[in-house]
Design a protein around this motif. Structure first.
Motif, PDB file in Angstrom:
ATOM      1  N   ALA A  78       0.659  -1.270   0.039  1.00 33.35           N
ATOM      2  CA  ALA A  78      -0.078   0.077  -0.077  1.00 33.35           C
ATOM      3  C   ALA A  78       0.861   1.359   0.008  1.00 33.35           C
ATOM      4  CB  ALA A  78      -0.899  -0.089   1.201  1.00 33.35           C
ATOM      5  N   GLY A  79       2.170   1.133   0.209  1.00 36.36           N
ATOM      6  CA  GLY A  79       3.024   2.527   0.176  1.00 36.36           C
ATOM      7  C   GLY A  79       3.145   2.951  -1.230  1.00 36.36           C
ATOM      8  N   PRO A  80       3.205   4.274  -1.022  1.00 38.48           N
ATOM      9  CA  PRO A  80       3.035   5.385  -2.104  1.00 38.48           C
ATOM     10  C   PRO A  80       4.129   5.089  -3.363  1.00 38.48           C
ATOM     11  CG  PRO A  80       3.867   6.436  -0.087  1.00 38.48           C
ATOM     12  CD  PRO A  80       3.602   5.292   0.160  1.00 38.48           C
ATOM     13  N   GLY A  81       5.270   4.628  -2.831  1.00 41.91           N
ATOM     14  CA  GLY A  81       6.550   4.555  -3.744  1.00 41.91           C
ATOM     15  C   GLY A  81       6.192   3.311  -4.805  1.00 41.91           C
ATOM     16  N   PRO A  82       7.096   3.272  -5.929  1.00 43.17           N
ATOM     17  CA  PRO A  82       6.822   1.982  -6.800  1.00 43.17           C
ATOM     18  C   PRO A  82       7.163   0.590  -6.139  1.00 43.17           C
ATOM     19  CG  PRO A  82       8.787   3.260  -7.361  1.00 43.17           C
ATOM     20  CD  PRO A  82       8.070   4.050  -6.252  1.00 43.17           C
ATOM     21  N   MET A  83       7.852   0.778  -5.140  1.00 39.97           N
ATOM     22  CA  MET A  83       8.265  -0.477  -4.123  1.00 39.97           C
ATOM     23  C   MET A  83       7.274  -0.651  -3.082  1.00 39.97           C
ATOM     24  SD  MET A  83      11.072  -1.578  -6.087  1.00 39.97           S
ATOM     25  CE  MET A  83      11.990  -2.425  -4.830  1.00 39.97           C
ATOM     26  N   GLY A  84       6.421   0.271  -2.916  1.00 43.99           N
ATOM     27  CA  GLY A  84       5.553  -0.031  -1.576  1.00 43.99           C
ATOM     28  C   GLY A  84       6.147   0.556  -0.608  1.00 43.99           C
ATOM     29  N   TYR A  85       5.538  -0.015   0.784  1.00 44.67           N
ATOM     30  CA  TYR A  85       6.589   0.614   2.033  1.00 44.67           C
ATOM     31  C   TYR A  85       7.654  -0.374   2.161  1.00 44.67           C
ATOM     32  CZ  TYR A  85       2.640   3.322   3.345  1.00 44.67           C
ATOM     33  OH  TYR A  85       1.675   4.455   3.511  1.00 44.67           O
ATOM     34  N   MET A  86       8.650   0.144   2.866  1.00 42.89           N
ATOM     35  CA  MET A  86      10.051  -0.702   3.132  1.00 42.89           C
ATOM     36  C   MET A  86       9.639  -1.524   4.714  1.00 42.89           C
ATOM     37  SD  MET A  86      12.855   1.978   2.509  1.00 42.89           S
ATOM     38  CE  MET A  86      14.198   1.110   3.438  1.00 42.89           C
ATOM     39  N   VAL A  87       8.769  -1.037   5.453  1.00 38.61           N
ATOM     40  CA  VAL A  87       8.322  -1.610   6.599  1.00 38.61           C
ATOM     41  C   VAL A  87       7.117  -1.608   7.087  1.00 38.61           C
ATOM     42  CG1 VAL A  87       8.719  -1.151   9.091  1.00 38.61           C
ATOM     43  CG2 VAL A  87      10.711  -0.593   7.747  1.00 38.61           C
ATOM     44  N   ALA A  88       6.227  -2.599   7.580  1.00 41.18           N
ATOM     45  CA  ALA A  88       5.136  -2.823   7.801  1.00 41.18           C
ATOM     46  C   ALA A  88       4.872  -3.043   9.305  1.00 41.18           C
ATOM     47  CB  ALA A  88       4.141  -3.772   7.265  1.00 41.18           C
ATOM     48  N   PRO A  89       3.839  -2.153  10.085  1.00 44.31           N
ATOM     49  CA  PRO A  89       3.784  -2.597  11.700  1.00 44.31           C
ATOM     50  C   PRO A  89       3.109  -3.684  11.888  1.00 44.31           C
ATOM     51  CG  PRO A  89       2.421  -0.597  10.914  1.00 44.31           C
ATOM     52  CD  PRO A  89       2.923  -0.989   9.942  1.00 44.31           C
ATOM     53  N   LEU A  90       3.418  -4.766  12.652  1.00 49.62           N
ATOM     54  CA  LEU A  90       2.710  -5.844  12.914  1.00 49.62           C
ATOM     55  C   LEU A  90       1.898  -5.791  14.046  1.00 49.62           C
ATOM     56  CD1 LEU A  90       5.454  -8.576  12.135  1.00 49.62           C
ATOM     57  CD2 LEU A  90       3.839  -7.806  10.737  1.00 49.62           C
ATOM     58  N   LYS A  91       2.344  -5.393  15.325  1.00 49.07           N
ATOM     59  CA  LYS A  91       1.530  -5.398  16.362  1.00 49.07           C
ATOM     60  C   LYS A  91       2.290  -4.323  17.478  1.00 49.07           C
ATOM     61  CE  LYS A  91       1.760  -8.747  19.528  1.00 49.07           C
ATOM     62  NZ  LYS A  91       2.438  -9.028  20.794  1.00 49.07           N
ATOM     63  N   MET A  92       1.192  -3.693  18.335  1.00 53.92           N
ATOM     64  CA  MET A  92       1.800  -2.656  19.201  1.00 53.92           C
ATOM     65  C   MET A  92       1.021  -2.780  20.437  1.00 53.92           C
ATOM     66  SD  MET A  92       1.514   1.318  18.892  1.00 53.92           S
ATOM     67  CE  MET A  92       2.425   2.349  20.392  1.00 53.92           C
ATOM     68  N   THR A 120       5.490   1.609  25.615  1.00 56.45           N
ATOM     69  CA  THR A 120       5.008   1.252  24.246  1.00 56.45           C
ATOM     70  C   THR A 120       6.029   0.361  23.485  1.00 56.45           C
ATOM     71  OG1 THR A 120       5.984   2.875  22.717  1.00 56.45           O
ATOM     72  CG2 THR A 120       4.047   3.438  23.651  1.00 56.45           C
ATOM     73  N   GLU A 121       5.452  -0.808  22.601  1.00 59.13           N
ATOM     74  CA  GLU A 121       6.315  -1.746  21.910  1.00 59.13           C
ATOM     75  C   GLU A 121       5.786  -1.830  20.785  1.00 59.13           C
ATOM     76  OE1 GLU A 121       7.588  -5.235  24.191  1.00 59.13           O
ATOM     77  OE2 GLU A 121       7.651  -6.174  22.641  1.00 59.13           O
ATOM     78  N   MET A 122       6.427  -1.898  19.820  1.00 56.57           N
ATOM     79  CA  MET A 122       5.801  -2.058  18.466  1.00 56.57           C
ATOM     80  C   MET A 122       6.839  -3.135  17.652  1.00 56.57           C
ATOM     81  SD  MET A 122       4.654   0.445  15.069  1.00 56.57           S
ATOM     82  CE  MET A 122       3.646   1.443  16.177  1.00 56.57           C
ATOM     83  N   ASP A 123       6.159  -4.031  16.816  1.00 55.27           N
ATOM     84  CA  ASP A 123       6.883  -5.065  16.082  1.00 55.27           C
ATOM     85  C   ASP A 123       6.682  -4.934  14.799  1.00 55.27           C
ATOM     86  OD1 ASP A 123       8.008  -7.477  15.702  1.00 55.27           O
ATOM     87  OD2 ASP A 123       6.790  -8.775  17.020  1.00 55.27           O
ATOM     88  N   HIS A 124       7.730  -4.960  14.141  1.00 55.46           N
ATOM     89  CA  HIS A 124       7.403  -4.682  12.508  1.00 55.46           C
ATOM     90  C   HIS A 124       8.326  -5.784  11.816  1.00 55.46           C
ATOM     91  CE1 HIS A 124       8.612  -1.135  15.033  1.00 55.46           C
ATOM     92  NE2 HIS A 124       7.811  -0.100  14.162  1.00 55.46           N
ATOM     93  N   GLU A 125       7.735  -5.773  10.448  1.00 55.37           N
ATOM     94  CA  GLU A 125       8.255  -6.648   9.451  1.00 55.37           C
ATOM     95  C   GLU A 125       8.803  -5.750   8.091  1.00 55.37           C
ATOM     96  OE1 GLU A 125       6.512 -10.448   8.744  1.00 55.37           O
ATOM     97  OE2 GLU A 125       6.955 -10.296   6.727  1.00 55.37           O
ATOM     98  N   THR A 126       9.884  -6.058   8.052  1.00 59.04           N
ATOM     99  CA  THR A 126      10.522  -5.324   6.614  1.00 59.04           C
ATOM    100  C   THR A 126      10.382  -6.054   5.330  1.00 59.04           C
ATOM    101  OG1 THR A 126      12.549  -6.595   6.511  1.00 59.04           O
ATOM    102  CG2 THR A 126      12.345  -4.765   7.955  1.00 59.04           C
ATOM    103  N   GLY A 129      11.717  -9.018   4.789  1.00 63.79           N
ATOM    104  CA  GLY A 129      11.032 -10.286   5.746  1.00 63.79           C
ATOM    105  C   GLY A 129      11.661 -10.153   6.980  1.00 63.79           C
ATOM    106  N   GLY A 130      12.543  -9.384   7.332  1.00 64.64           N
ATOM    107  CA  GLY A 130      13.082  -9.230   8.509  1.00 64.64           C
ATOM    108  C   GLY A 130      12.221  -8.666   9.632  1.00 64.64           C
TER     109      GLY A 130
END
Ligand SMILES: [Cu+2]
Length: 341
Positions: A78-92, A120-126, A129-130
């Motif tokens: 859903a990111g605005p760039g051609p590659m989409g977002y580099m990171v998505a939040p998973l949970k907080m 606060t604590e937020m978990d992300h996926e790049t 896949g990291g």
């Protein structure tokens, strides 16, 4: 039962006594306070103090756009760039320790102070896949308030609350991210501990005690005062409308059901930090912060002798619409202790 008859008999002759009796009646009911997730729900009598502690937990997992749930792949895409977002939040996970004090210098005004401490604590996926986690912790925005009675007759009450939230919470919270090369960088908006602005929070609260049950309602606005904060942005204004019903199982225990609707706007302006890049992660986009949500909460109030109260409340959203991708709320829980004297 016998005591009640003696009191009623003695009171029949005295107006003062009937007022006292009504007051004692209020104080002696578990449901004379709203469910614990409601703030500034009651006033105090002249000279009364109350101290409280609440532990609140909000669990968020998975992303949503509008009322549709998104997979992690859809969130990245859903990111605005051609590659989409580099990171998505998973949970907080957001935890709040809220310390409160109330004092009534007269029957005409109750003063209130609330001091939050946030974790606060937020978990992300790049995109590759990291996984990584960011954390922040510290003092939030301290709130001062005056509660003013508007109406009090035969168990029905209404009061106005004028609260001011002070910008004591940090808006420069930092942590490491995969892109930060071992440095600590400013984190996106949801990980910050305060608004950075003075916020006005006016509210109106109604309540009515009936035989064996009670109801209440409250509406609260959050209005950000002045211009942008020190990081060149301003959080959106918000509106909260809620109503609850409580039933007394005994004079010491009540159970409650509460419906709460909240709506909040997008952020105006933007944090200039390179790490708060709206092309990189949706949490850094000021245009993807708004939303509205309806929560259903179930609660228990327990009143013990000597002015001690213990209460629990657990809520789940029944409707949620977010300017996403944005993390959705899965549950909220509050446990609280109050001591009045
Ligand atoms: Cu109180």
């Amino acid at each position: 039962m016998k005591n009640a008859f003696v009191l009623a008999g003695a009171c029949a002759a005295s107006f003062t006594c009937s007022v006292l009796n009504a007051h004692e009646n209020h104080a002696a009911r578990a449901d004379s306070h709203a469910p614990i997730g409601v703030m500034a729900d009651h006033m105090h009598k002249e000279g009364e103090w109350m101290f409280s502690y609440r532990y609140m937990h909000m669990a968020m997992e998975g992303n949503r756009d509008g009322d549709r749930r998104l997979s992690t792949a859809e969130t990245l895409a859903a990111g605005p760039g051609p590659m989409g977002y580099m990171v998505a939040p998973l949970k907080m996970d957001m935890q709040m320790h809220m310390f409160g004090a109330m004092y009534a210098p007269s029957d005409k005004v109750t003063l209130m102070l609330m001091v939050p401490y946030l974790e606060t604590e937020m978990d992300h996926e790049t995109a590759s896949g990291g996984r990584f986690i960011t954390k922040t912790e510290g003092l939030g925005d301290i709130r001062v308030a005056a509660l003013l009675p508007l109406y009090d007759y035969q168990g029905g009450k209404m009061h106005a609350t004028m609260a001011l939230s002070l910008p004591t919470g940090s808006i420069e919270e930092k942590d490491q991210t995969p892109a930060s090369m071992g440095n600590e960088v400013i984190l996106p908006y949801p990980m910050q501990l305060g608004s950075g602005t003075y916020d006005l929070r006016p509210a109106i609260t109604w309540s009515k005690l009936n035989q064996g049950w009670s109801w209440g309602a409250q509406t609260t606005a959050t209005i950000r005062l002045g211009g942008d904060n020190d990081r060149d942005y301003r959080l959106g204004n918000a509106l909260d409308v809620q109503s609850w019903v409580a039933w007394n199982l005994s004079s010491a225990i009540s159970v409650s059901s509460r419906l709460q609707w909240q709506s909040w706007q997008n952020i105006e302006g933007a944090d200039p930090a390179p790490s708060v890049n709206p092309m990189m992660v949706p949490t850094a986009d000021p245009e993807r912060r708004a939303g509205r949500r309806t929560d259903l909460h179930l609660g228990v109030n327990w009143l013990s002798s000597g002015g001690h109260r213990l209460a629990l409340e657990y809520g789940v959203p029944v409707q949620q619409n977010l300017n996403g991708p944005q993390l959705e709320v899965d549950s909220t829980a509050t446990i609280g202790y109050q001591y009045a004297f």
